[in-house]
Write an enzyme that holds these catalytic residues in place. Structure first.
Site, PDB file in Angstrom:
ATOM      1  CG  ASP A 157      -4.127  -2.242   8.715  1.00 52.20           C
ATOM      2  OD1 ASP A 157      -5.245  -1.772   8.495  1.00 52.20           O
ATOM      3  OD2 ASP A 157      -3.328  -2.863   7.770  1.00 52.20           O
ATOM      4  CG  HIS A 172      -1.863   0.998   1.338  1.00 53.35           C
ATOM      5  ND1 HIS A 172      -2.235   1.570  -0.025  1.00 53.35           N
ATOM      6  CD2 HIS A 172      -3.198   1.120   2.040  1.00 53.35           C
ATOM      7  CE1 HIS A 172      -3.481   2.377   0.373  1.00 53.35           C
ATOM      8  NE2 HIS A 172      -3.851   2.026   1.785  1.00 53.35           N
ATOM      9  NE  ARG A 177      -3.685   7.288   1.332  1.00 55.58           N
ATOM     10  CZ  ARG A 177      -4.637   6.237   0.958  1.00 55.58           C
ATOM     11  NH1 ARG A 177      -5.234   5.818   2.165  1.00 55.58           N
ATOM     12  NH2 ARG A 177      -4.670   5.872  -0.157  1.00 55.58           N
ATOM     13  CD  GLN A 214      -2.665   4.662   4.728  1.00 52.94           C
ATOM     14  OE1 GLN A 214      -3.569   4.485   4.159  1.00 52.94           O
ATOM     15  NE2 GLN A 214      -2.302   5.551   5.659  1.00 52.94           N
ATOM     16  CB  CYS A 232      -3.736   2.797   7.028  1.00 58.16           C
ATOM     17  SG  CYS A 232      -4.250   1.085   7.469  1.00 58.16           S
TER      18      CYS A 232
HETATM   19  N1   CP Z   1      -6.282   3.728   4.212  1.00 58.98           N
HETATM   20  C1   CP Z   1      -7.236   3.315   3.298  1.00 58.98           C
HETATM   21  O1   CP Z   1      -6.344   3.172   2.128  1.00 58.98           O
HETATM   22  O2   CP Z   1      -8.380   3.497   3.201  1.00 58.98           O
HETATM   23  P1   CP Z   1      -9.485   3.258   2.249  1.00 58.98           P
HETATM   24  O3   CP Z   1      -9.637   1.572   2.246  1.00 58.98           O
HETATM   25  O4   CP Z   1     -11.020   3.941   2.919  1.00 58.98           O
HETATM   26  O5   CP Z   1      -9.253   3.839   1.009  1.00 58.98           O
HETATM   27  N1  NVA Z   2      -4.700  -3.926   5.501  1.00 59.13           N
HETATM   28  C1  NVA Z   2      -5.863  -3.294   5.066  1.00 59.13           C
HETATM   29  C2  NVA Z   2      -5.623  -2.026   4.760  1.00 59.13           C
HETATM   30  C3  NVA Z   2      -6.825  -1.143   4.617  1.00 59.13           C
HETATM   31  C4  NVA Z   2      -6.602   0.313   4.007  1.00 59.13           C
HETATM   32  C5  NVA Z   2      -6.582  -4.004   4.061  1.00 59.13           C
HETATM   33  O1  NVA Z   2      -5.886  -4.330   3.067  1.00 59.13           O
HETATM   34  O2  NVA Z   2      -7.656  -4.315   3.986  1.00 59.13           O
END
Ligand code: CP
Ligand code: NVA
Length: 307
Positions: A223, A128, A291, A131, A263
């Site tokens: 997370d 990610h 973000r 992020q 996040c």
């Molecule tokens: N942190 C993040 O990516 O949030 P969303 O899943 O809401 O985009």
């Molecule tokens: N680890 C989480 C992050 C969400 C922004 C997922 O992948 O669902």
């Protein structure tokens, strides 16, 4: 600069710092950039849910003078079997950039390989990166530096963990991951991280001991225990990861001025106690706001047409 933004580790510290500096300037002087991507269209493909990523990318491209086009899982012919190759070729004839959030990381790299326009990774099962850039921007805002700080991630070793580790390596923060042995990052990812960390003179720690990991931490990061796509395992995960909830007692083991980051979306009472995520040390909404600024800087860096 590379054509695409798929992983933090693909970029040098200097390039990443330039993106953060730009993000800071965009946050301070948004009007200065109001026409910088005028007439450009960002396609946004989402096969997973999103609040922050979707809204910040769509708002961000608009604030730069362009427009965003949103496609959910069922909208494109991709979901009916059209190949990634054909999709990449066709979308490259219409759009100026593509942002994609999906399950398989290799789908994103394949899309980028065949697209002639920039592809931005908005989260895969693997990582990610956007992020992590917003996170580094937020930490730098709060501490006025990045080098030498210690970031400690507590919980499931996942996509967010990997991008954070790599961002710490590039920006010179020590990184610690606290999780049960059953839910730490894959050993080959740790090995690759350790190699990169060594040349960057950054310390990486992987431990299942909360007190040991928290010691000397400036940033505590959380997370969800159950990422998107893992819902069927959620009871098992909660059982294994439950003891790794960040409570006020856990926060007290870190440095006095430590901040709490997440996040989001958060599951209050699971990975974090309400008193922590809603408490004085929490900076989650500044983090979420960033973000927008960090991604505007990424889009500008990749999509701005140079004369
Ligand atoms: N942190 C993040 O990516 O949030 P969303 O899943 O809401 O985009
Ligand atoms: N680890 C989480 C992050 C969400 C922004 C997922 O992948 O669902």
């Amino acid at each position: 600069m590379k054509k695409d933004f798929i992983a933090v580790i693909d970029y040098s510290s200097k390039e990443l710092t330039k993106i953060l500096d730009l993000a800071d300037d965009m946050k301070k002087h948004p009007k200065k950039y109001a026409k910088s991507l005028q007439g450009q269209t960002l396609g946004m493909i989402f096969t997973k849910n999103s609040t922050r990523t979707r809204v910040s990318f769509q708002t961000g491209i608009f604030q730069l003078g362009g427009q965003g086009l949103f496609f959910s899982a069922n909208d494109l012919q991709l979901s009916r079997g059209e190949t990634i190759y054909d999709t990449a070729k066709v979308l490259s004839r219409y759009l100026d950039g593509i942002m994609i959030r999906t399950f398989k990381h290799s789908d994103v790299t394949e899309l980028a390989q065949h697209a002639s326009i920039p592809v931005i990774n908005g989260l895969t099962d693997f990582n990610h990166p956007c992020q992590a850039m917003a996170d580094m921007m937020t930490i730098r805002e709060k501490f006025k530096k990045l080098k030498g700080l210690k970031l400690t991630y507590v919980g499931d070793g996942n996509n967010v963990t990997l991008s954070l580790m790599n961002a710490c390596i590039r920006f010179g923060l020590d990184f610690c991951s606290i999780s049960p042995k059953s839910h730490t990052l894959a050993s080959e990812l740790i090995a690759a991280g350790e190699k990169d960390a060594k040349s960057a003179k950054v310390k990486l720690t992987f431990t299942d001991n909360i007190a040991e990991g928290m010691k000397g931490s400036d940033i505590i990061y959380g997370d969800t225990f159950t990422s998107m796509g893992q819902e069927a395992e959620s009871a098992k995960r909660l059982q294994a990861l439950g003891p790794y909830k960040v409570t006020p007692e856990v926060m007290a083991m870190a440095n006095k001025k430590a901040v709490y980051m997440h996040c989001l979306p958060a599951h209050r009472g699971e990975e974090v106690a309400n008193e922590v995520i809603d408490g004085k040390q929490s900076i989650i909404f500044d983090q979420a706001e960033n973000r927008l600024h960090a991604q505007k800087a990424i889009m500008y860096t990749l999509m701005k047409k140079r004369k």
